[in-house]
Design an enzyme around this catalytic site. Structure first.
Site, PDB file in Angstrom:
ATOM      1  N   GLU A 259       0.812  -1.231   0.000  1.00  0.00           N
ATOM      2  CA  GLU A 259       0.000   0.000   0.000  1.00  0.00           C
ATOM      3  C   GLU A 259       0.837   1.269   0.000  1.00  0.00           C
ATOM      4  O   GLU A 259       0.801   2.042   0.963  1.00  0.00           O
ATOM      5  CB  GLU A 259      -0.878   0.034   1.263  1.00  0.00           C
ATOM      6  CG  GLU A 259      -1.719  -1.175   1.507  1.00  0.00           C
ATOM      7  CD  GLU A 259      -2.335  -1.180   2.912  1.00  0.00           C
ATOM      8  OE1 GLU A 259      -1.876  -0.428   3.792  1.00  0.00           O
ATOM      9  OE2 GLU A 259      -3.283  -1.929   3.109  1.00  0.00           O
ATOM     10  N   GLY A 261       1.961   5.007  -0.565  1.00  0.00           N
ATOM     11  CA  GLY A 261       1.378   6.316  -0.821  1.00  0.00           C
ATOM     12  C   GLY A 261       2.487   7.261  -1.263  1.00  0.00           C
ATOM     13  O   GLY A 261       2.651   7.572  -2.435  1.00  0.00           O
ATOM     14  N   ARG A 262       3.296   7.647  -0.289  1.00  0.00           N
ATOM     15  CA  ARG A 262       4.398   8.574  -0.528  1.00  0.00           C
ATOM     16  C   ARG A 262       5.301   8.141  -1.704  1.00  0.00           C
ATOM     17  O   ARG A 262       5.673   8.946  -2.542  1.00  0.00           O
ATOM     18  CB  ARG A 262       5.242   8.644   0.752  1.00  0.00           C
ATOM     19  CG  ARG A 262       6.253   9.754   0.805  1.00  0.00           C
ATOM     20  CD  ARG A 262       7.129   9.590   2.051  1.00  0.00           C
ATOM     21  NE  ARG A 262       6.350   9.421   3.266  1.00  0.00           N
ATOM     22  CZ  ARG A 262       5.874  10.427   3.996  1.00  0.00           C
ATOM     23  NH1 ARG A 262       6.133  11.661   3.669  1.00  0.00           N
ATOM     24  NH2 ARG A 262       5.161  10.179   5.082  1.00  0.00           N
ATOM     25  N   ARG A 298       3.404  20.290   5.601  1.00  0.00           N
ATOM     26  CA  ARG A 298       4.419  19.381   6.146  1.00  0.00           C
ATOM     27  C   ARG A 298       5.557  20.073   6.895  1.00  0.00           C
ATOM     28  O   ARG A 298       5.945  19.615   7.977  1.00  0.00           O
ATOM     29  CB  ARG A 298       4.979  18.454   5.066  1.00  0.00           C
ATOM     30  CG  ARG A 298       3.908  17.519   4.473  1.00  0.00           C
ATOM     31  CD  ARG A 298       4.504  16.452   3.569  1.00  0.00           C
ATOM     32  NE  ARG A 298       5.231  15.450   4.329  1.00  0.00           N
ATOM     33  CZ  ARG A 298       6.534  15.345   4.411  1.00  0.00           C
ATOM     34  NH1 ARG A 298       7.315  16.151   3.731  1.00  0.00           N
ATOM     35  NH2 ARG A 298       7.082  14.417   5.150  1.00  0.00           N
ATOM     36  N   TYR A 302       5.411  18.746  10.630  1.00  0.00           N
ATOM     37  CA  TYR A 302       6.411  17.734  10.999  1.00  0.00           C
ATOM     38  C   TYR A 302       7.823  18.286  11.026  1.00  0.00           C
ATOM     39  O   TYR A 302       8.776  17.518  11.144  1.00  0.00           O
ATOM     40  CB  TYR A 302       6.424  16.592   9.967  1.00  0.00           C
ATOM     41  CG  TYR A 302       5.107  15.950   9.664  1.00  0.00           C
ATOM     42  CD1 TYR A 302       4.392  15.275  10.641  1.00  0.00           C
ATOM     43  CD2 TYR A 302       4.590  15.972   8.373  1.00  0.00           C
ATOM     44  CE1 TYR A 302       3.196  14.650  10.331  1.00  0.00           C
ATOM     45  CE2 TYR A 302       3.397  15.354   8.057  1.00  0.00           C
ATOM     46  CZ  TYR A 302       2.703  14.690   9.047  1.00  0.00           C
ATOM     47  OH  TYR A 302       1.518  14.061   8.734  1.00  0.00           O
ATOM     48  N   CYS A 327      -0.854  34.093   9.452  1.00  0.00           N
ATOM     49  CA  CYS A 327      -0.534  34.710  10.733  1.00  0.00           C
ATOM     50  C   CYS A 327      -0.170  33.672  11.787  1.00  0.00           C
ATOM     51  O   CYS A 327      -0.901  33.473  12.765  1.00  0.00           O
ATOM     52  CB  CYS A 327      -1.702  35.551  11.212  1.00  0.00           C
ATOM     53  SG  CYS A 327      -2.104  36.806  10.015  1.00  0.00           S
ATOM     54  N   TYR A 356       0.952  14.053   0.625  1.00  0.00           N
ATOM     55  CA  TYR A 356       0.580  14.762   1.853  1.00  0.00           C
ATOM     56  C   TYR A 356       0.782  16.269   1.674  1.00  0.00           C
ATOM     57  O   TYR A 356       1.210  16.967   2.596  1.00  0.00           O
ATOM     58  CB  TYR A 356       1.357  14.202   3.063  1.00  0.00           C
ATOM     59  CG  TYR A 356       1.201  12.698   3.168  1.00  0.00           C
ATOM     60  CD1 TYR A 356      -0.018  12.152   3.523  1.00  0.00           C
ATOM     61  CD2 TYR A 356       2.248  11.831   2.832  1.00  0.00           C
ATOM     62  CE1 TYR A 356      -0.192  10.773   3.579  1.00  0.00           C
ATOM     63  CE2 TYR A 356       2.081  10.457   2.879  1.00  0.00           C
ATOM     64  CZ  TYR A 356       0.861   9.925   3.251  1.00  0.00           C
ATOM     65  OH  TYR A 356       0.695   8.573   3.295  1.00  0.00           O
TER      66      TYR A 356
END
Ligand SMILES: *Cc1c(COP(=O)(O)O)cnc(C)c1O
Length: 400
Positions: A259, A261-262, A298, A302, A327, A356
């Site tokens: 599976e 994704g990235r 991101r 993170y 802001c 993402y």
């Protein structure tokens, strides 16, 4: 080469750009790596759920790993066959379970005994037999060396081995549950092979012990998590990844599900934003751009690293932060990077933004979300229009 300048002129900024040819290459690489066995690449839709991205992957033969019924609907709309759609996630509403069973997708991935009871009860009501898989938490630390890894039962995902076995026995005895698969997913942006091999071995051992009691698991789902290069990481070769998993599957005739994704989309995407102006606060240099953390979260969320480039400029570099107009102090794309002097209108390219990225965008500060453009064989196509102010207020009512 992608003509970012022309794209920015045509579609304006901030803008997401995706290279569909790169997505095809990533898919082919992985599919080829797994060619020694029956396999299904099931794209993790959450990484980039634009309908065109899913449909591009569907045309290549990809399935879809979904974590909400909305994602299941997207996958079906985009042409993913129902027998290649998986519904995962730690919490599912009754209506979602019901719809998934109605739509007759490949399987529901379960993460607790309570969830299995819900699914069974709903299947009973509907007079159906639910194909399920159980997410096992093999208790492997994906980051540290496995031989020094300690207990990792602290996260909310999956069930321990004992519970899984109990669940399989229950499901196997139920006329409304069909336990066809097993699943694990030990983390994201994995760059080491050993934890994957070890997790796979633990789960394969469980499958062998189930086989011994006549519970025959058909789908062995190794999750996603394959890492990509954002900066200078060493990553896992798909071939080595496949071989490591294969080496744990002796005695088993299973279809492998993966599976990613990235891995599929991260480096197929760029985020384009324009310089508004520069400023210096007590010697600290800031490049202020028209994109913000609401568009690409991101770095803020993170502290993730993304390569940043000022298109067509070089030399005279000095340290700068690239920041947006939102802001919040956390509104940045890059910190203390060596960058050339810029002028208003210069294009800043944020690399590795395909996964993402847009999916995490919000309307914070009443900022319309960016447009998305796909390039295939040199031809650009708008696959999502830029939002307008009207889109943002459409569902609101003003109390007078
Ligand atoms: C998020 C997730 C994926 C995809 O992870 P990547 O790191 O993007 O490959 C796959 N499977 C499950 C269960 C996930 O939660």
């Amino acid at each position: 080469m992608i003509d970012f300048k022309a794209l920015a002129e045509t579609y304006d900024t901030p803008l997401y750009v995706y290279d569909f040819n790169h997505i095809s290459e990533q898919y082919d690489k992985l599919k080829k790596a797994f060619s020694g066995r029956k396999s299904l690449i099931s794209y993790a839709v959450k990484a980039n759920s634009n309908l065109s991205v899913i449909s591009h992957l569907a045309k290549l033969g990809s399935g879809a790993d979904c974590v909400s019924i909305g994602e299941v609907r997207r996958a079906l709309m985009a042409g993913v066959p129902k027998y290649q759609i998986i519904f995962s996630g730690v919490g599912k509403r009754d209506e979602e379970i019901k719809e998934a069973l109605e739509k007759d997708i490949l399987l529901l991935n379960l993460e607790s005994e309570a969830e299995m009871e819900r699914v069974e009860a709903i299947a009973v009501q509907m007079g159906k037999c639910a194909r399920i898989s159980i997410r096992v938490n093999p208790n492997i630390d994906p980051k540290t060396h496995p031989y020094i890894s300690t207990g990792l039962h602290e996260n909310k995902f999956g069930v321990d081995l004992e519970t899984a076995k109990r669940m399989y026995i229950h499901a196997n005895n139920s006329s409304h549950l069909d336990p066809v698969g097993i699943h694990f997913h030990i983390g994201s942006q994995l760059t080491e092979l050993e934890p994957i091999r070890e997790a796979s071995m633990i789960v394969a051992d469980l499958v062998r012990s189930l086989k011994a009691i006549k519970i025959d698991i058909k789908f062995f789902d190794i999750g996603g998590g394959l890492g990509v290069v954002y900066d200078n990481e060493t990553t896992i070769e798909p071939y080595d990844y496949a071989q490591a998993v294969f080496s744990t599957l002796y005695g088993l005739d299973v279809t492998l599900i993966c599976e990613p994704g990235r891995f599929m989309v991260a480096n197929a995407g760029w985020f384009l934003t324009r310089v508004l102006y520069e400023k210096v606060n007590e010697g600290k240099r800031f490049i202020i751009v028209d994109g913000g953390m609401n568009d690409l979260l991101r770095p803020s969320l993170y502290n993730a690293y993304h390569k940043v480039e000022v298109l067509g400029k070089s030399g005279n570099e000095s340290e700068a932060d690239v920041v947006g107009p939102v802001c919040e102090s956390g509104d940045f794309f890059a910190k203390s990077r060596l960058l050339p002097p810029t002028e208003p209108g210069d294009l800043v390219i944020v690399h590795s933004a395909g996964a993402y990225g847009f999916v995490m965008a919000s309307n914070y500060n009443t900022r319309p979300r960016p447009a998305e453009v796909a390039i295939e064989d040199g031809q650009p196509r708008c696959i999502r229009q830029r939002e307008t102010f009207e889109d943002l207020i459409r569902l609101e009512t003003m109390c007078l």
